[in-house]
Enzyme design. Structure first.
Site, mmCIF file in Angstrom:
data_model
loop_
_atom_site.group_PDB
_atom_site.id
_atom_site.type_symbol
_atom_site.label_atom_id
_atom_site.label_comp_id
_atom_site.label_asym_id
_atom_site.label_seq_id
_atom_site.Cartn_x
_atom_site.Cartn_y
_atom_site.Cartn_z
ATOM 1 N N ASN A 66 35.126 48.222 36.497
ATOM 2 C CA ASN A 66 35.811 47.711 37.682
ATOM 3 C C ASN A 66 35.023 47.873 38.972
ATOM 4 O O ASN A 66 35.405 47.305 39.992
ATOM 5 C CB ASN A 66 37.174 48.400 37.843
ATOM 6 N N ASN A 112 37.794 42.254 35.548
ATOM 7 C CA ASN A 112 37.612 43.131 36.705
ATOM 8 C C ASN A 112 36.153 43.405 37.053
ATOM 9 O O ASN A 112 35.818 43.605 38.218
ATOM 10 C CB ASN A 112 38.367 44.437 36.498
#
Length: 187
Positions: A66, A112
């Protein structure tokens, strides 16, 4: 100089999971080129490879998926790498396991790691190789699925996808990415 980025998560529990297919492609390229990732900078592990086509950096961000952009942007700035000289490899739930989809731009599509790259690079226009991992079975959470390993039946398909991804990257060192897309899409 080219920068080849494989997305994944660092650490033993994540090795060879669906979400780490990008790391697996980088590891295979490093193996092919006899260039272990033995350098660290900007929270990433990388190798600088001197190829006949020019210098290539193989990168595995160690920021967790992420936050991938937090590693990639500073490394690109440090080595003065242009956006058109990067290729990002990552997993894709919307493709059948082992299928490749090459693109030169696009949205994050819910991924992500790509969201982080778009945020830090300030553009959606960068070369990418999406490797299919399929959708989770009914009732299984996406997070649990992408952090699980491939089935024994899928392993030969995945090995082939990793090899084809490496072939596509090697081709991209000498050919325009559009040609590479035409040759390898759907492989």
């Amino acid at each position: 100089m080219k920068l080849i980025i494989g997305l994944g998560n660092p650490g033993k529990p994540y090795e060879h999971t669906r979400h780490n297919i990008g790391f697996d492609v980088i590891d295979e390229l490093a193996n092919r080129w006899n260039s272990p990732l033995n350098q660290t900078k900007f929270n990433g592990m990388y190798a600088t490879v001197h190829r006949p086509e020019g210098k290539v950096i193989l990168l595995k961000p160690l920021t967790y998926m992420n936050l991938s952009g937090e590693c990639v942007r500073p490394l690109m700035d440090y080595f003065d790498i242009e956006i058109e000289d990067i290729i990002v490899i990552y997993d894709d739930l919307d493709l059948e396991t082992g299928k490749l989809r090459l693109r030169s731009k696009g949205s994050a599509g819910g991924h992500n790691g790509i969201k982080s790259l778009i945020q830090h690079l300030g553009t959606q226009e960068f070369n990418r190789i999406r490797v299919g991992v399929n959708r989770p079975p009914a009732g299984m959470k996406v997070a649990d699925y992408v952090l699980s390993k491939f089935s024994k039946e899928d392993q030969p398909i995945v090995k082939d996808a990793i090899d084809k991804s490496c072939d596509a990257i090697e081709t991209a060192l000498t050919k325009p990415f559009l040609e590479v897309m035409n040759k390898f899409n759907g492989a």
